[in-house]
Design a protein around this motif. Sequence first.
Motif, PDB file in Angstrom:
ATOM      1  N   PRO A  77       0.843  -1.191   0.000  1.00 21.18           N
ATOM      2  CA  PRO A  77       0.000   0.000   0.000  1.00 21.18           C
ATOM      3  C   PRO A  77       0.883   1.248   0.000  1.00 21.18           C
ATOM      4  O   PRO A  77       1.792   1.372   0.821  1.00 21.18           O
ATOM      5  CB  PRO A  77      -0.800  -0.124   1.302  1.00 21.18           C
ATOM      6  N   ALA A  78       0.629   2.165  -0.917  1.00 23.95           N
ATOM      7  CA  ALA A  78       1.435   3.378  -0.990  1.00 23.95           C
ATOM      8  C   ALA A  78       1.193   4.284   0.214  1.00 23.95           C
ATOM      9  O   ALA A  78       2.028   5.133   0.531  1.00 23.95           O
ATOM     10  CB  ALA A  78       1.145   4.138  -2.277  1.00 23.95           C
ATOM     11  N   SER A  79       0.065   4.095   0.873  1.00 21.39           N
ATOM     12  CA  SER A  79      -0.247   4.902   2.054  1.00 21.39           C
ATOM     13  C   SER A  79      -1.146   4.114   2.988  1.00 21.39           C
ATOM     14  O   SER A  79      -1.694   3.064   2.624  1.00 21.39           O
ATOM     15  CB  SER A  79      -0.942   6.204   1.657  1.00 21.39           C
TER      16      SER A  79
ATOM     17  N   LEU B  57       9.085  12.103   3.489  1.00 17.74           N
ATOM     18  CA  LEU B  57       8.270  11.476   2.438  1.00 17.74           C
ATOM     19  C   LEU B  57       9.144  10.604   1.543  1.00 17.74           C
ATOM     20  O   LEU B  57       8.770   9.470   1.197  1.00 17.74           O
ATOM     21  CB  LEU B  57       7.573  12.553   1.608  1.00 17.74           C
ATOM     22  N   ALA B  58      10.311  11.129   1.180  1.00 15.60           N
ATOM     23  CA  ALA B  58      11.219  10.374   0.312  1.00 15.60           C
ATOM     24  C   ALA B  58      11.656   9.069   0.982  1.00 15.60           C
ATOM     25  O   ALA B  58      11.774   8.029   0.323  1.00 15.60           O
ATOM     26  CB  ALA B  58      12.438  11.222  -0.035  1.00 15.60           C
ATOM     27  N   GLN B  59      11.890   9.121   2.297  1.00 16.24           N
ATOM     28  CA  GLN B  59      12.319   7.905   2.996  1.00 16.24           C
ATOM     29  C   GLN B  59      11.236   6.838   2.969  1.00 16.24           C
ATOM     30  O   GLN B  59      11.534   5.654   2.763  1.00 16.24           O
ATOM     31  CB  GLN B  59      12.699   8.223   4.442  1.00 16.24           C
TER      32      GLN B  59
ATOM     33  N   LEU C 267       9.562   1.603   0.712  1.00 15.32           N
ATOM     34  CA  LEU C 267       8.607   0.749   0.007  1.00 15.32           C
ATOM     35  C   LEU C 267       9.225   0.176  -1.267  1.00 15.32           C
ATOM     36  O   LEU C 267       9.042  -1.014  -1.584  1.00 15.32           O
ATOM     37  CB  LEU C 267       7.342   1.538  -0.330  1.00 15.32           C
ATOM     38  N   ILE C 268       9.970   1.002  -1.976  1.00 10.30           N
ATOM     39  CA  ILE C 268      10.651   0.534  -3.188  1.00 10.30           C
ATOM     40  C   ILE C 268      11.674  -0.547  -2.832  1.00 10.30           C
ATOM     41  O   ILE C 268      11.752  -1.598  -3.483  1.00 10.30           O
ATOM     42  CB  ILE C 268      11.341   1.710  -3.907  1.00 10.30           C
ATOM     43  N   GLY C 269      12.459  -0.293  -1.776  1.00 10.16           N
ATOM     44  CA  GLY C 269      13.473  -1.259  -1.365  1.00 10.16           C
ATOM     45  C   GLY C 269      12.879  -2.591  -0.959  1.00 10.16           C
ATOM     46  O   GLY C 269      13.435  -3.657  -1.268  1.00 10.16           O
TER      47      GLY C 269
ATOM     48  N   GLY D  94       7.208  -1.765  10.499  1.00  3.06           N
ATOM     49  CA  GLY D  94       7.139  -0.337  10.791  1.00  3.06           C
ATOM     50  C   GLY D  94       8.224   0.395  10.030  1.00  3.06           C
ATOM     51  O   GLY D  94       9.339  -0.116   9.874  1.00  3.06           O
ATOM     52  N   ILE D  95       7.904   1.588   9.520  1.00  4.32           N
ATOM     53  CA  ILE D  95       8.867   2.419   8.801  1.00  4.32           C
ATOM     54  C   ILE D  95       9.281   3.584   9.706  1.00  4.32           C
ATOM     55  O   ILE D  95       8.443   4.239  10.320  1.00  4.32           O
ATOM     56  CB  ILE D  95       8.287   2.964   7.489  1.00  4.32           C
TER      57      ILE D  95
END
Length: 385
Positions: A23-25, A58-60, A65-67, A377-378
Motif C-alpha cells: 500500500p502506498a499509504s 516522504l522520500a524515505q 517501500l521501493i526497497g 514499521g517504517i
Amino acid sequence: MKLTGYIRENGSVGIRNHILVIPASVCASEVAARIASHVEGAIAIPNQHGCCQIGADLAQTANTLIGLGKNPNIAAALVIGLGCEGVPARDVAKEIGKTGKKVECLIIQENGGTLKTEAEGVKILKGFAQDIAKMHREEIDISDITLAIECGGSDTTSGLASNPAAGYASDKIVELGGTSIFSETTEFIGAEHLLAKRAVTKEIGDKILKIVSDCEKKAMTMGVDMRGGQPTPGNIQGGISTIEEKSLGCIYKGGTAEIKGVLDYGEIPSGKGLYIMDTPGQDIESITGMTAGGAQIVIFTTGRGTPTGSPIAPVIKITGNPETYKTMYDNIDINAGRIVTGEKSIKDIGEEIFAEILEVINGKLTKAESLKHREFGIYKLISTF
C-alpha cells in the motif's frame, strides 16, 4: 552444505518466494490486506505512512517501500494507491519493476472503490502465483546472501553471550564473501569510537561518529536526553545500568570485521562486507530498514525475549538467557544461554548460528515464520503534517 535459492531477473538471489502487496499509504492498507488474504503466498505490509509527509521524510517512506519490493525474497509485487496520497504509487511500481520482476499497480479511486479494486487485485495476484509456482530453487553461494543483525529486549546475557556469538556468525559470512548489516544508532552511544576504529577509511569512521552525534542532537531538540529512554525499562530490569554498558554489549553483534560503509535507512550496500545502517533502536523499524536494504535473512538476539518477525525475511531468534529459552521456547530458535552455563563456547554457538542460517536459507522455517509473526514499521524522520 549445498545452498539453493531463487535467482531473480537481475541476478540477485532470494531465499523465499513471496508476492508482496504494497500500500502506498495508510489509506490503501486495508484494501491491500484484503487482496493478499485471498492468495496463498501473498503478504501485504501494513504501511502506516505515505500521506501528509514532506521532504526527506516522504522520500524515505517511498524509498523504503521501493526497497522492500526490490528485496530478492520478493518474486512479484502489486502496489496499491488510493490516488491522492503523497507517495506516488505508480513511481514505486516503476522503480521496483527495474529489477525485472513482475509488478502491477492499482489505484483505488480510479478502479471504483474497495470491491472493484479488491477483485482486480486478486485476479492479478492469482496470475502472479501461477507464474511463481513454476520457479525452482537453484544452487547459490553464501556470497549471494546479505545478513541483517538485530538485538532487542537485551539483558546482561546479550553482551556476554548471544551478541558475541552472532558476531562470530557475521564474521564467518563476511569471510566467505557475503554481506552483513548491523544497525541501531542509538545503541552505539558511548561505543562509537570503537566502531570508528574499525572503519576502512577515516571518512567512514567520521561518518560513524556523525550519525551518533546527530542522533543525540535530535533527541535534544525535543528537550530530552537520549539517556532518558536508553537503556529501556526492560533493559534495566535485565541488569543493564547505563547506555554505555548497553552499547558495549550491542556492538558485539557486528563481530570484528572491518566496516566497509555507513548506509542510510533502507540503502542497499554498494559491495560485499560489513556495513552499519543508520536506524533507530526500535527493533521493528530497524529490521524494516535492513530488509529494504536487501537483507534476505535476519538474526535477532534477545535477552528478555521477543516474538518479532518480518513480513519478507526469516528471522532467527537467539537468546543468551537460559531462562528465557525455557519460558519462550515457542519463539526462540537457538539457546546461546549454554555459554552462560558453561556448556558451550562463543565459537560453538557461533557455528550453530551459522549452521542454522544455512538451513533457513535452504527453506527451513524459523519459529517466527511458523507463527506468522510479520511485524512491520517504517522509521519517520519528522512528525506527520
